[in-house]
Design an enzyme around this catalytic site. Structure first.
Site, mmCIF file in Angstrom:
data_model
loop_
_atom_site.group_PDB
_atom_site.id
_atom_site.type_symbol
_atom_site.label_atom_id
_atom_site.label_comp_id
_atom_site.label_asym_id
_atom_site.label_seq_id
_atom_site.Cartn_x
_atom_site.Cartn_y
_atom_site.Cartn_z
ATOM 1 N N ASP A 179 29.028 24.280 16.568
ATOM 2 C CA ASP A 179 28.082 23.566 17.047
ATOM 3 C C ASP A 179 26.733 23.055 16.364
ATOM 4 O OD1 ASP A 179 26.938 25.792 17.357
ATOM 5 O OD2 ASP A 179 26.561 25.866 19.799
ATOM 6 N N SER A 180 26.730 23.695 15.193
ATOM 7 C CA SER A 180 25.676 23.333 14.366
ATOM 8 C C SER A 180 25.753 21.855 13.709
ATOM 9 C CB SER A 180 25.888 24.023 12.966
ATOM 10 O OG SER A 180 27.178 23.997 12.395
ATOM 11 N N ASP B 203 33.905 25.744 18.134
ATOM 12 C CA ASP B 203 32.729 26.295 18.816
ATOM 13 C C ASP B 203 32.650 25.814 20.097
ATOM 14 O OD1 ASP B 203 30.973 28.250 18.243
ATOM 15 O OD2 ASP B 203 29.435 27.040 16.892
ATOM 16 N N LYS C 281 35.267 29.861 19.392
ATOM 17 C CA LYS C 281 34.230 31.078 19.073
ATOM 18 C C LYS C 281 33.287 30.632 20.268
ATOM 19 C CE LYS C 281 30.999 30.223 15.837
ATOM 20 N NZ LYS C 281 29.758 30.262 16.705
ATOM 21 N N GLU D 86 25.370 37.343 12.998
ATOM 22 C CA GLU D 86 24.632 36.295 12.329
ATOM 23 C C GLU D 86 23.091 37.108 12.382
ATOM 24 O OE1 GLU D 86 24.387 32.174 13.630
ATOM 25 O OE2 GLU D 86 22.648 31.832 12.726
HETATM 26 O O1 KIV Z 1 27.422 26.255 14.568
HETATM 27 C C1 KIV Z 1 27.701 26.952 13.652
HETATM 28 O O2 KIV Z 1 27.787 26.536 12.529
HETATM 29 C C2 KIV Z 1 28.158 28.652 13.437
HETATM 30 C C3 KIV Z 1 27.838 29.279 12.229
HETATM 31 C C4 KIV Z 1 26.701 29.182 11.541
HETATM 32 C C5 KIV Z 1 28.330 30.829 12.472
HETATM 33 O O3 KIV Z 1 27.880 29.123 14.615
#
Ligand code: KIV
Length: 278
Positions: A46-47, A85, A115, A184
């Protein structure tokens, strides 16, 4: 390897001490590059809210945005294990909502797993999703969706109480059926302890080298996201400056009439002036 990666492969890698590498992707072309380079796991994080959509945090990211990008990444990935995510508020309201949202990542977007962020407090939800047949990767330590509750984007688990809580969270996630856990921004000693305690792989980001694997945001590691560079990131390339250089040269050549050249143009046999005489 000429076949798709499986959860069993990651358990075997952990047992053999072979490190797992994971990177984020948000579109088919980047995903294909990562896959061709042999990355074992691809995360549609979700980044994408930060690096692609221009939000200030991951909180506004929606299910529809995540599914849209997961579908694109699915089309680019052949061998890597694909994790989607779950965005903020897609798994917190109720277990049944969490299961149906988790299911959409597999049914509609073709992900291999989901995730979600959180420790012991999300374990009942993790258990329910796993029971429904959806593999779940946990994510503890700095959890960006709830960063404001954690006092900002800070290293977690530095004192005995919070370190103990994180260790317990990792154990609880394993018991709940998670197949791996992202750690993290926690001290390297703590991630080493967690990695040695649980039998499922730990994937670190800002968590030292003792984890079973590592994950980074691809746009950070290739130097494409300039707004903020976390201290735990190594930049393996500086694509932002390459792209800016290329764009400036293009603009200059367009202005000067250098581009397109003869080799970029098409020709025809007809005497074009004859069209004016008709
Ligand atoms: O959203 C994301 O990219 C993440 C990673 C940084 C683990 O959760």
């Amino acid at each position: 390897m000429d076949r798709k990666r499986t959860i069993q492969d990651f358990i075997t890698m952990k047992k053999k001490g072979e490190k797992i590498s994971m990177l984020t992707a948000y579109d088919a072309s980047f995903a294909a590059l990562l896959d061709a380079a042999g990355i074992e796991m691809v995360l549609v994080g979700d980044s994408l809210g930060n690096v692609l959509l221009g939000y200030d945090s991951t909180v506004p990211v929606t299910m529809e945005e995540m599914l849209h990008h997961c579908k694109a990444v699915r089309r680019g990935v052949k061998q890597a294990f694909l994790v989607g995510d779950m965005p903020f508020m897609s798994y917190q309201v109720s277990k049944s909502e969490a299961i149906s949202n988790g299911g959409r990542f597999l049914k509609e977007a073709g992900c291999d797993a989901v995730k979600l962020e959180g420790g012991t407090e999300v374990c009942e939800t993790v258990k329910a999703i796993v029971k429904a047949g959806i593999p779940v990767m946990g994510h503890i330590g700095l959890t960006p969706q709830t960063a404001s509750q954690l006092g900002g984007y800070k290293v977690q688990g530095r004192d005995a109480d919070s370190a103990r809580r994180l260790l317990q969270a990792a154990r609880d996630l394993e018991t709940a059926g998670a197949f791996a856990i992202v750690l993290e921004c926690i001290p390297a000693q703590l991630s080493e302890l967690i990695t040695g305690t649980v039998s499922i792989p730990t994937i670190g980001i800002g968590a030292g080298r003792q984890c079973d694997g590592q994950v980074l945001v691809t746009h950070d590691m290739v130097g494409m996201f300039e707004k903020f560079i976390p201290s735990f990131v190594r930049q393996y390339a500086n694509l932002a400056s390459e792209i800016k250089k290329a764009v400036a040269t293009y603009r200059d050549e367009v202005r000067k009439g250098i581009f397109p050249g003869e080799e970029h143009s098409f020709t025809m046999q007809l005497d074009i002036k004859s069209l004016l005489e008709e």
